[in-house]
Scaffold this motif. Structure first.
Motif, PDB file in Angstrom:
ATOM      1  N   PRO A  50      35.216  32.682  39.568  1.00  0.00           N
ATOM      2  CA  PRO A  50      35.370  33.908  38.775  1.00  0.00           C
ATOM      3  C   PRO A  50      35.857  35.072  39.637  1.00  0.00           C
ATOM      4  O   PRO A  50      35.411  35.246  40.770  1.00  0.00           O
ATOM      5  N   VAL A  51      36.754  35.859  39.077  1.00  0.00           N
ATOM      6  CA  VAL A  51      37.347  36.989  39.781  1.00  0.00           C
ATOM      7  C   VAL A  51      37.217  38.243  38.920  1.00  0.00           C
ATOM      8  O   VAL A  51      37.495  38.210  37.717  1.00  0.00           O
ATOM      9  N   LEU A  52      36.777  39.332  39.524  1.00  0.00           N
ATOM     10  CA  LEU A  52      36.736  40.642  38.870  1.00  0.00           C
ATOM     11  C   LEU A  52      37.703  41.563  39.592  1.00  0.00           C
ATOM     12  O   LEU A  52      37.653  41.690  40.813  1.00  0.00           O
ATOM     13  N   ILE A  53      38.596  42.224  38.831  1.00  0.00           N
ATOM     14  CA  ILE A  53      39.549  43.165  39.411  1.00  0.00           C
ATOM     15  C   ILE A  53      39.384  44.512  38.725  1.00  0.00           C
ATOM     16  O   ILE A  53      39.432  44.608  37.497  1.00  0.00           O
ATOM     17  N   LEU A  54      39.178  45.552  39.531  1.00  0.00           N
ATOM     18  CA  LEU A  54      39.074  46.906  39.017  1.00  0.00           C
ATOM     19  C   LEU A  54      40.162  47.778  39.642  1.00  0.00           C
ATOM     20  O   LEU A  54      40.530  47.580  40.800  1.00  0.00           O
ATOM     21  N   ALA A  55      40.652  48.731  38.862  1.00  0.00           N
ATOM     22  CA  ALA A  55      41.606  49.707  39.370  1.00  0.00           C
ATOM     23  C   ALA A  55      41.340  51.038  38.700  1.00  0.00           C
ATOM     24  O   ALA A  55      40.811  51.093  37.582  1.00  0.00           O
ATOM     25  N   GLY A  56      41.685  52.118  39.356  1.00  0.00           N
ATOM     26  CA  GLY A  56      41.545  53.438  38.774  1.00  0.00           C
ATOM     27  C   GLY A  56      42.739  53.787  37.911  1.00  0.00           C
ATOM     28  O   GLY A  56      43.867  53.371  38.198  1.00  0.00           O
ATOM     29  N   ASP A  57      42.519  54.546  36.856  1.00  0.00           N
ATOM     30  CA  ASP A  57      43.624  54.891  35.967  1.00  0.00           C
ATOM     31  C   ASP A  57      44.618  55.848  36.613  1.00  0.00           C
ATOM     32  O   ASP A  57      45.720  56.055  36.093  1.00  0.00           O
ATOM     33  N   GLN A  58      44.255  56.434  37.763  1.00  0.00           N
ATOM     34  CA  GLN A  58      45.176  57.292  38.504  1.00  0.00           C
ATOM     35  C   GLN A  58      45.468  56.726  39.893  1.00  0.00           C
ATOM     36  O   GLN A  58      45.798  57.452  40.828  1.00  0.00           O
ATOM     37  N   ASP A  59      45.356  55.418  39.993  1.00  0.00           N
ATOM     38  CA  ASP A  59      45.607  54.722  41.245  1.00  0.00           C
ATOM     39  C   ASP A  59      47.092  54.806  41.608  1.00  0.00           C
ATOM     40  O   ASP A  59      47.948  54.805  40.719  1.00  0.00           O
ATOM     41  N   ILE A  60      47.404  54.842  42.903  1.00  0.00           N
ATOM     42  CA  ILE A  60      48.794  54.844  43.332  1.00  0.00           C
ATOM     43  C   ILE A  60      49.252  53.460  43.783  1.00  0.00           C
ATOM     44  O   ILE A  60      50.412  53.283  44.185  1.00  0.00           O
ATOM     45  N   VAL A  61      48.354  52.473  43.716  1.00  0.00           N
ATOM     46  CA  VAL A  61      48.706  51.115  44.142  1.00  0.00           C
ATOM     47  C   VAL A  61      48.833  50.177  42.944  1.00  0.00           C
ATOM     48  O   VAL A  61      49.842  49.497  42.777  1.00  0.00           O
ATOM     49  N   ASN A  62      47.822  50.126  42.095  1.00  0.00           N
ATOM     50  CA  ASN A  62      47.830  49.224  40.940  1.00  0.00           C
ATOM     51  C   ASN A  62      47.776  50.014  39.636  1.00  0.00           C
ATOM     52  O   ASN A  62      47.153  51.071  39.560  1.00  0.00           O
ATOM     53  N   SER A  63      48.404  49.466  38.602  1.00  0.00           N
ATOM     54  CA  SER A  63      48.416  50.072  37.272  1.00  0.00           C
ATOM     55  C   SER A  63      47.932  49.051  36.254  1.00  0.00           C
ATOM     56  O   SER A  63      47.578  47.911  36.595  1.00  0.00           O
ATOM     57  N   GLN A  64      47.960  49.423  34.990  1.00  0.00           N
ATOM     58  CA  GLN A  64      47.588  48.487  33.935  1.00  0.00           C
ATOM     59  C   GLN A  64      48.510  47.268  33.937  1.00  0.00           C
ATOM     60  O   GLN A  64      48.091  46.157  33.592  1.00  0.00           O
ATOM     61  N   LYS A  65      49.741  47.479  34.361  1.00  0.00           N
ATOM     62  CA  LYS A  65      50.699  46.370  34.437  1.00  0.00           C
ATOM     63  C   LYS A  65      50.176  45.272  35.361  1.00  0.00           C
ATOM     64  O   LYS A  65      50.254  44.080  35.031  1.00  0.00           O
ATOM     65  N   GLU A  66      49.642  45.670  36.521  1.00  0.00           N
ATOM     66  CA  GLU A  66      49.111  44.671  37.457  1.00  0.00           C
ATOM     67  C   GLU A  66      47.860  44.000  36.901  1.00  0.00           C
ATOM     68  O   GLU A  66      47.673  42.784  37.066  1.00  0.00           O
ATOM     69  N   LEU A  67      47.013  44.762  36.214  1.00  0.00           N
ATOM     70  CA  LEU A  67      45.816  44.161  35.630  1.00  0.00           C
ATOM     71  C   LEU A  67      46.190  43.147  34.557  1.00  0.00           C
ATOM     72  O   LEU A  67      45.580  42.073  34.469  1.00  0.00           O
ATOM     73  N   ASP A  68      47.173  43.480  33.753  1.00  0.00           N
ATOM     74  CA  ASP A  68      47.634  42.525  32.726  1.00  0.00           C
ATOM     75  C   ASP A  68      48.224  41.278  33.377  1.00  0.00           C
ATOM     76  O   ASP A  68      47.993  40.144  32.921  1.00  0.00           O
ATOM     77  N   LYS A  69      48.969  41.486  34.448  1.00  0.00           N
ATOM     78  CA  LYS A  69      49.596  40.364  35.148  1.00  0.00           C
ATOM     79  C   LYS A  69      48.561  39.418  35.738  1.00  0.00           C
ATOM     80  O   LYS A  69      48.781  38.203  35.822  1.00  0.00           O
ATOM     81  N   ALA A  70      47.413  39.958  36.127  1.00  0.00           N
ATOM     82  CA  ALA A  70      46.375  39.150  36.768  1.00  0.00           C
ATOM     83  C   ALA A  70      45.900  38.005  35.891  1.00  0.00           C
ATOM     84  O   ALA A  70      45.467  36.958  36.389  1.00  0.00           O
ATOM     85  N   HIS A  71      45.991  38.190  34.565  1.00  0.00           N
ATOM     86  CA  HIS A  71      45.506  37.141  33.657  1.00  0.00           C
ATOM     87  C   HIS A  71      46.406  35.913  33.644  1.00  0.00           C
ATOM     88  O   HIS A  71      45.987  34.857  33.171  1.00  0.00           O
TER      89      HIS A  71
END
Length: 322
Positions: free
Chosen positions: A254-275
């Motif tokens: 199991p993997v948990l990935i968190l990112a901030g909504d004002q992050d300069i490295v990851n966005s929602q695009k990367e979180l969606d891609k993770a799936h």
């Protein structure tokens, strides 16, 4: 074309010190500068807010400095810090994680911190071997790895190469793991601070990477400044090759990935891609948080990590902004 200067600056910053062939790689060359940094390191550790021990573990690749806290019988959590941040960056999270779990925060040996490498550089397999010798020393099994930024890439690489001893993986805005940089030009604040350290650039750096820099304790800011002012680190970012989809899909844990909504490295695009990259993954976008989300929204991040550790995992999950 506009990103070429960013790449060249990063290449110079992160490989410049790799040409030295010291038998023992010292991040701090001057005794007084090392002492000043260690003093600041210990000052930050007073914020740990849980009983802890500082321990040194000898490995084939150098001496690992480990901050250990939590009950001796607790399941192990190993923390991997971000670039030049050292283990002290976990001060907002240590108390919560240490209540139930045995926490091991390890300084990366080629960066500012208290670990020392016996060679420079270390390749990816040697770094994994370095950490596995530490795991062997403490007789750790069924380990949860928690990594932030560069530490997220490191934790992922270790999980891929360490077999069944890794139980779960938590990634806080991991670098070079899912995608590239969301805002490459903003990362220049870190490059400028490293090449031309000043108090003004330090403030700009924290303003860029955090949504609440005013909440970052002055003791940690001072330690981070001294790391950049005096430290000659080699985080080896250029060796952090992006993982292939085929490789990441081999991770059955199991993997948990968190990112901030004002992050300069990851966005929602990367979180969606993770799936599409991991077999069993949960993603969370944390509101009002930047790249330093473990500090910006420590209470939320701490609770989400605990929730993840305490649940059974059988399916892929997505969670919207929290």
């Amino acid at each position: 074309m506009r990103y070429i200067p960013v790449f060249l600056c990063l290449l110079f910053l992160l490989t410049g010190c790799a040409t030295r062939k010291n038998p023992e790689y010292q991040v701090f060359y001057k005794t007084q500068e090392r002492a000043d940094y260690f003093k600041a390191y210990d000052a930050t550790l007073t914020l740990w807010d849980a009983p802890y021990q500082q321990q040194d573990v000898t490995t084939s690749y150098g001496i690992a400095h480990v901050v250990v806290s939590g009950p001796a019988t607790g399941e192990p959590i190993v923390l991997f810090h971000g670039m030049d941040a050292s283990s002290t960056m976990w001060y907002p999270n240590a108390k919560t994680l240490s209540q139930q779990y045995r926490v091991y925060a390890i300084d990366f040996p080629l960066e500012a911190g208290k670990s020392v490498a016996c060679r420079n550089p270390l390749d990816a397999k040697q770094i994994v071997a370095f950490y596995n010798e530490i795991f062997d020393h403490y007789k750790l099994d069924k380990i949860t790895l928690v990594g932030a930024s560069r530490g997220g890439w490191m934790a992922t690489n270790i999980a891929l190469l360490s077999g069944k001893r890794i139980k779960k993986l938590v990634l806080l805005s991991p670098a070079q793991t899912i995608g590239g940089l969301k805002s490459p030009l903003k990362v220049l604040s870190a490059v400028k601070l490293k090449l031309f350290p000043s108090r003004k650039r330090l403030a700009h750096f924290f303003d860029t990477f955090s949504t609440h820099p005013e909440n970052i304790d002055a003791r940690y800011k001072e330690q981070f400044y001294l790391a950049n002012l005096h430290g000659d680190s080699n985080p080896q970012y250029v060796n952090m090759l992006r993982f292939s989809q085929k490789k990441l899909r081999t991770l059955g844990i199991p993997v948990l990935i968190l990112a901030g909504d004002q992050d300069i490295v990851n966005s929602q695009k990367e979180l969606d891609k993770a799936h599409g990259l991991f077999q069993d993954v949960e993603t969370i976008m944390v509101k009002d948080a930047g790249h330093f989300l473990s500090i910006d929204q420590s209470a939320v991040v701490n609770q989400k990590i605990l929730d993840f550790l305490n649940k059974d995992h059988h399916a892929d999950h997505t969670i919207s902004a929290f």
